[in-house]
Design a protein around this motif. Structure first.
Motif, short mmCIF file in Angstrom:
data_model
loop_
_atom_site.label_atom_id
_atom_site.label_comp_id
_atom_site.label_asym_id
_atom_site.label_seq_id
_atom_site.Cartn_x
_atom_site.Cartn_y
_atom_site.Cartn_z
N THR A 168 0.83 -1.21 0.00
CA THR A 168 0.00 0.00 0.00
C THR A 168 0.86 1.25 0.00
O THR A 168 0.62 2.20 -0.77
N ASN A 169 1.89 1.25 0.86
CA ASN A 169 2.76 2.42 0.96
C ASN A 169 3.53 2.64 -0.34
O ASN A 169 3.66 3.78 -0.83
N ILE A 170 4.01 1.55 -0.94
CA ILE A 170 4.76 1.67 -2.20
C ILE A 170 3.85 2.15 -3.32
O ILE A 170 4.21 3.03 -4.11
N PHE A 171 2.63 1.58 -3.39
CA PHE A 171 1.69 1.95 -4.45
C PHE A 171 1.30 3.42 -4.35
O PHE A 171 1.34 4.16 -5.34
N LEU A 172 0.92 3.87 -3.15
CA LEU A 172 0.48 5.25 -2.99
C LEU A 172 1.65 6.23 -3.13
O LEU A 172 1.48 7.33 -3.66
N GLU A 221 3.89 14.66 -13.42
CA GLU A 221 3.05 15.25 -14.47
C GLU A 221 3.21 16.76 -14.53
O GLU A 221 3.21 17.36 -15.61
N LYS A 222 3.40 17.40 -13.37
CA LYS A 222 3.52 18.85 -13.32
C LYS A 222 4.92 19.34 -13.71
O LYS A 222 5.07 20.34 -14.40
N THR A 223 5.95 18.61 -13.27
CA THR A 223 7.32 19.11 -13.42
C THR A 223 8.16 18.35 -14.42
O THR A 223 9.17 18.87 -14.91
N GLY A 224 7.79 17.10 -14.71
CA GLY A 224 8.61 16.27 -15.59
C GLY A 224 9.75 15.60 -14.88
O GLY A 224 10.56 14.91 -15.52
N THR A 225 9.85 15.74 -13.57
CA THR A 225 10.93 15.14 -12.78
C THR A 225 10.34 14.45 -11.57
O THR A 225 9.50 15.02 -10.86
N LEU A 226 10.77 13.22 -11.31
CA LEU A 226 10.30 12.48 -10.15
C LEU A 226 10.95 13.04 -8.89
O LEU A 226 12.18 13.20 -8.84
N PRO A 227 10.20 13.36 -7.86
CA PRO A 227 10.79 13.83 -6.61
C PRO A 227 11.55 12.70 -5.93
O PRO A 227 11.04 11.59 -5.81
N LEU A 247 4.11 10.22 -9.30
CA LEU A 247 3.67 10.39 -10.68
C LEU A 247 2.83 11.65 -10.85
O LEU A 247 2.93 12.34 -11.88
N LEU A 248 2.00 11.96 -9.86
CA LEU A 248 1.22 13.19 -9.93
C LEU A 248 2.13 14.42 -9.92
O LEU A 248 1.85 15.41 -10.60
N ILE A 257 -1.71 9.26 -16.77
CA ILE A 257 -0.27 9.46 -16.65
C ILE A 257 0.49 8.23 -17.15
O ILE A 257 1.50 8.35 -17.88
N LEU A 258 0.03 7.05 -16.77
CA LEU A 258 0.69 5.82 -17.23
C LEU A 258 0.58 5.69 -18.74
O LEU A 258 1.53 5.25 -19.40
#
Length: 632
Positions: A312-316, A326-332, A322-323, A375-376
């Motif tokens: 659950t923690n990994i999925f969320l 979508e805004k920045t193009g870079t994964l935090p 990913l959200l 997104i996917l």
């Protein structure tokens, strides 16, 4: 000439090969398990088989050996599963058919021939070894699950098709092994891992804990693993061993997909690396500290709670990243990114106000997750397009796809040197699809999505359109089904519950539906408390970790349980999740309810009402395996 369907128009423009790649709900390198329903309780036997063999489990002999008798044939004989397979039929073993085979073994099951003896044996099997489909309690229902009471449960092929587990066992094995390089897990690698692949029980903590009495073969390919008959095991383990020995070890899967090219277990690291490492440590420390001291009936549900909470923690956490992408193009990628915050109803539904607030929190989460399919889809589209045009410029997919996703984000946001070429190509594809669908009926929404008015970026236009073609509702349901499976909805050791409700709408009048909320079952509380009462110690062992319920978390040598729940798992007890308004009175009530439950379970003790004096304590003694591990 018939009108082209949206999918046919898509294939004509993008090619059938590309449509085949993007026409799916999953992205296995990004979200390492399939976005469909699965059962957490069924994955551990498959995980143990993969640890031992280094490959997926193939079809075994359980349905052949324990086939039910379905009726007489013409000459007075019996129809077994072998006969039914030749006639295209299927036979599902039940507790009754398992008892029939076991009781016929007079050497191992002497005294169980009578009806009373068979009834006792059936109840033992149904209580300790097997579970019926849909949790039914009768003895004639098909079996759906084998409890992992012993390593040999991995020989019993339930479910028959391992694809029903949606790649979850492969993901767990990869996350526990932590192999740094390679597209597939390799036998002999990761010698400093607690969970080696293709090794014996001494170098794999899970096999060591659940493989009592086993004499392993010389190699992972050696199927002659034997059980030492003089070993001291419980009756639940012994019953599993007897059933497994009737089946013999199944071979590794022979048929492989074109994508896998005969490889073993894929080596995929989730992009939510912090959450994955946290679950790895949770699982390892708990199993190391309590695997030898807890009875199987307590250990297995807690291990399942660990897996469910970790997934659950990994999925969320992945969805949250990913959200943001979508805004920045870079994964935090912060050192310790905050997990997805959810309010927990500690009353498990008995307090209406707490239940309502928890339902609102999870409802908001599910609302935001509706964006994940788009997104996917955007990632699949740009990844397939970039792979065909500039593959050499892209970082590898495995084991960690983070750099590749960031590179694709650069392309989408126009910051890459090849952005103009790829985006222009996709923009032209959008125009061609619109021309193909011109005049067709029932495609107005798809055409509107593909027009430039909906979005200036062709990747998002095409992603929205293809998601709509596949069925936006079905894509959302796939994501929600996966989340519900991770949370083990309505299970005794899960973290979520649901109830049926009726509500009024302006157009359709009264309707019915379901609402869900995050809860903490007693088994989950047991796992969380015992896990965090231990911490990594010297020479690879564990040591006590003083744990306060709340109080002063900065006190030397003491941690706050409520802070751990909030910061490591996103489970908010006495604080409202960001963006949600909850009264102070309700938050304090939630904390008092949790405190009372911990006291009732024997997990909390306090000499007075001072918060700093409320300490958590274990119900079970920590006892680590005798065999030392060479991981320092």
């Amino acid at each position: 000439m018939p009108e082209p369907t949206p999918k046919q128009a898509l294939e004509d423009v993008l090619t059938k090969a590309m449509v085949k790649e993007i026409w799916t709900a999953s992205f296995p390198e990004l979200v390492p398990f399939t976005l469909q329903q699965f059962t957490v309780g069924a994955v551990l036997p498959a995980v143990m088989y993969m640890f031992r063999r280094g490959k997926r489990r193939g079809a075994g002999n359980f349905r052949i050996e324990f086939a039910p008798i379905v009726g007489p044939i013409e000459k007075g004989g019996e129809i077994t599963v072998k006969d039914q397979r030749s006639k295209g039929k299927k036979a599902e073993p039940s507790i009754t058919s398992v008892v029939r085979v076991l009781a016929s073994d007079s050497e191992r099951f002497d005294g169980f021939v009578t009806k009373t003896g068979r009834d006792i044996l059936a109840d033992l099997l149904l209580c300790h070894c097997f579970e019926n489909r849909q949790h039914e309690s009768g003895r004639h229902h098909p079996l759906i699950r084998i409890f992992p009471t012993h390593y040999l449960s991995s020989w019993i092929d339930i479910p028959v098709d391992i694809s029903n587990l949606r790649d979850v066992p492969e993901s767990l094995v990869s996350m526990l092994t932590e192999q740094k390089q390679g597209a597939a897990l390799t036998t002999g690698e990761c010698k400093d891992s607690w969970f080696r692949v293709g090794s014996d029980f001494e170098h794999n903590l899970l096999l060591q804990t659940l493989g009592h009495g086993m004499k392993f073969g010389a190699s992972a390919n050696d199927m002659d693993d034997e059980f030492d008959e003089v070993a001291n095991v419980g009756v639940d383990q012994l019953l599993t061993i007897r059933v497994a020995k009737k089946c013999a070890a199944p071979e590794t899967v022979r048929k492989t997909s074109q994508k896998s090219k005969g490889e073993g277990i894929p080596n995929r690291h989730p992009i939510a690396r912090y959450a994955a490492r946290g679950w790895n440590q949770d699982f390892r420390l708990f199993l190391q500290a309590y695997g030898e001291s807890l009875p199987r009936q307590c250990l297995l549900p807690m291990l399942e709670s660990s897996i469910g909470l970790g997934l659950t923690n990994i999925f969320l956490s992945t969805a949250k990243m990913l959200l943001e992408w979508e805004k920045t193009g870079t994964l935090p990628q912060a050192q310790s990114p905050a997990p997805w915050p959810l309010f927990v109803d500690c009353s498990s539904g008995s307090d209406r106000n707490l239940r309502r607030v928890a339902e609102e929190s999870l409802e908001e989460c599910e609302r935001l997750l509706r964006r994940i399919p788009v997104i996917l889809m955007a990632l699949r589209i740009i990844e397939d397009k970039a792979s065909s045009r500039i593959e050499k410029m892209l970082p590898p997919k495995r084991p960690d796809i983070t750099n590749r996703i960031n590179e694709l984000g650069e392309i989408i946001h126009g910051r890459h040197s090849k952005s103009a070429m790829l985006l222009d190509d996709l923009a032209e594809s959008c125009h061609r699809i619109v021309r193909q669908l011109d005049g067709a009926t029932g495609v107005d929404d798809v055409i509107a999505m593909l027009n430039e008015d909906s979005s200036p970026n062709p990747v998002w236009r095409l992603a929205e359109a293809v998601t709509l073609m596949m069925g936006e509702k079905a894509q959302t349901q796939a994501v929600n089904s996966c989340l519900k499976s991770c949370m083990m909805l309505d299970e005794a050791n899960g973290i979520a519950a649901q109830r049926n409700v009726r509500f009024s709408t302006g157009r359709k009048g009264k309707m019915s539906g379901t609402v869900r909320s995050v809860v903490l079952t007693n088994t989950m509380l047991d796992f969380l408390v015992h896990r965090h009462l231990r911490q990594p110690g010297k020479k690879g062992r564990t040591q006590p970790n003083p744990l306060a319920f709340s109080g002063n978390a900065s006190r030397p040598g003491s941690e706050s349980f409520l802070r751990i729940l909030r910061e490591q798992y996103g489970l908010c007890i006495d604080q409202a999740p960001p963006g949600q308004q909850i009264s102070v009175e309700l938050l304090l009530r939630n904390r008092r309810v949790l405190e009372a439950r911990l006291r009732d379970l024997g997990l909390l003790v306090g000499v007075n009402d001072a918060e700093s004096m409320k300490r958590l304590q274990p119900r079970f003694e920590a006892r680590e395996p005798e065999a030392a591990h060479d991981n320092n």
